[in-house]
Design a protein around this motif. Structure first.
Motif, short mmCIF file in Angstrom:
data_model
loop_
_atom_site.label_atom_id
_atom_site.label_comp_id
_atom_site.label_asym_id
_atom_site.label_seq_id
_atom_site.Cartn_x
_atom_site.Cartn_y
_atom_site.Cartn_z
N HIS A 1 -4.21 7.18 0.47
CA HIS A 1 -3.62 6.39 1.55
C HIS A 1 -4.61 6.26 2.71
O HIS A 1 -4.72 5.21 3.34
CB HIS A 1 -2.32 7.05 2.02
N THR B 1 0.69 4.25 -2.86
CA THR B 1 0.35 5.63 -2.54
C THR B 1 1.55 6.56 -2.47
O THR B 1 1.40 7.77 -2.40
CB THR B 1 -0.36 5.69 -1.16
N GLN C 1 0.83 -1.20 0.00
CA GLN C 1 0.00 0.00 0.00
C GLN C 1 0.87 1.26 0.00
O GLN C 1 0.49 2.28 -0.55
CB GLN C 1 -0.93 0.01 1.20
N ASP C 2 2.05 1.19 0.62
CA ASP C 2 2.93 2.35 0.62
C ASP C 2 3.45 2.63 -0.78
O ASP C 2 3.58 3.78 -1.19
CB ASP C 2 4.12 2.12 1.56
#
Length: 361
Positions: free
Chosen positions: A221, A58, A54-55
């Protein structure tokens, strides 16, 4: 040089090379071990360089949550045993607490006194009946009034502030400020603030003021964080969960027609971020936070990007210099966009405001 001496020299060179290689390998392993131990056991770093999926999606680096220490002089709510027993004042305090905890039961869509609010309870934003550290507690509420309100431009009594909450956070109508119910709420808040003097700075009131990001809060995010950390209680569509009696929310709606409107204090990103940092997900508190500052800002951005009731704010902040830096609607005394006032980065706005105020003195 004969053959025997040559072979002896070659053997010595090979032995030397082997020893040197072994020493280098040992040092390499030792240094690597020390580095790994330092990285993982000597206090985890604030920023982890490895990124989760996910980092990467985003562009936000994974951030560890810093531990917090509750100071010894932090505010604590008085013991309920100190509420006067069998007196009219004691009864008012207890009634006020009941109204704070179950506001919708009395004023919600199916309220027993009036049907004038969206169904949320005061306790949904003022946690644990307004007693929780950095949970929007009422520690210094009564002692701070009467005071000048930048939003209205007038000196207001405490009752007017409660009325504003009905009008904005509860997205409803204002009850009679002289009514028994409002007076009971005031009695409860006064009891909670016992011993807090006017102007006294008490640790843990309101919501924590988080350090500004050097970027705008990231809605994308925040959406990922909401799904993983908040959706199970507040619903996929932010609708919240009603109690069995269908009168009050166990977990309040975070957007939609039954949530706070866009004139509420929670619609300001700094308020919401400071609130969730020390209170969400369920079970978190100051000293045991589950979100990093960055996660709190991004989560706040996602929630406040969602649709909610609109409140006409045309008369708010007659003096624009007193308008908060994160008021998400214009007009402003500066040239920054409405989008930046809503999501940041906020540091340039605050710096500009300070310069303007200095030049207008």
């Amino acid at each position: 040089m004969n053959k025997e001496s040559t072979e002896k020299e070659i053997r010595q060179a090979l032995i030397y090379t082997a020893r040197t290689t072994a020493i280098i390998a040992f040092l390499f392993v030792a240094c690597g071990t020390i580095f790994i131990c330092t990285l993982f056991f000597n206090g985890q770093p604030d920023v982890v360089t490895a990124k989760t999926k996910q980092d990467v999606e985003t562009g936000i680096a994974a951030v560890n949550v810093k531990s917090q220490v509750v100071p010894a002089d932090a505010w604590k709510a008085p013991d309920e045993n100190t509420i006067p027993a069998d007196t009219k004042y004691g009864q008012m305090i207890r009634y006020g607490k009941e109204l704070i905890a179950h506001t919708s039961k009395y004023f919600g869509p199916n309220g027993s006194i009036a049907r004038i609010t969206n169904g949320m309870n005061c306790q949904n934003c003022h946690l644990e009946g307004g007693t929780k550290l950095f949970g929007n507690n009422y520690a210094g509420f009564i002692s701070s009034f009467p005071k000048m309100s930048g939003r209205s431009g007038k000196v207001e009594p405490a009752s007017a502030r409660i009325a504003e909450c009905f009008n904005r956070s509860l997205a409803g109508k204002v009850p009679d400020e002289s009514s028994k119910e409002i007076q009971a709420m005031l009695a409860y808040m006064k009891w909670l603030g016992t011993g807090v003097k006017k102007g006294e700075k008490v640790f843990g009131t309101g919501t924590e003021k988080l350090k500004f990001l050097d970027r705008a809060a990231n809605v994308k995010h925040g959406a990922i964080l909401y799904t993983s950390k908040c959706q199970s209680c507040h619903g996929a569509n932010g609708e919240g969960i009603l109690g069995e009696d269908k009168l009050t929310y166990v977990y309040p709606p975070l957007w939609g027609k039954h949530s706070y409107n866009d004139g509420a204090g929670m619609y300001r990103l700094s308020n919401f971020a400071g609130f969730v940092k020390n209170n969400m997900p369920y079970g978190a508190r100051y000293g045991d936070a589950q979100l990093s500052d960055e996660e709190a800002w991004d989560l706040a951005a996602f929630v406040n990007s969602q649709p909610r009731p609109h409140k006409d704010q045309g008369k708010d902040y007659p003096d624009l210099l007193k308008k908060p830096f994160d008021a998400p609607y214009g007009p402003y005394a500066d040239k920054f966009s409405e989008n930046q006032h809503k999501y940041g980065p906020f540091a340039p706005i605050v710096t500009s405001e300070k310069q303007v105020k200095l030049t207008t003195k």
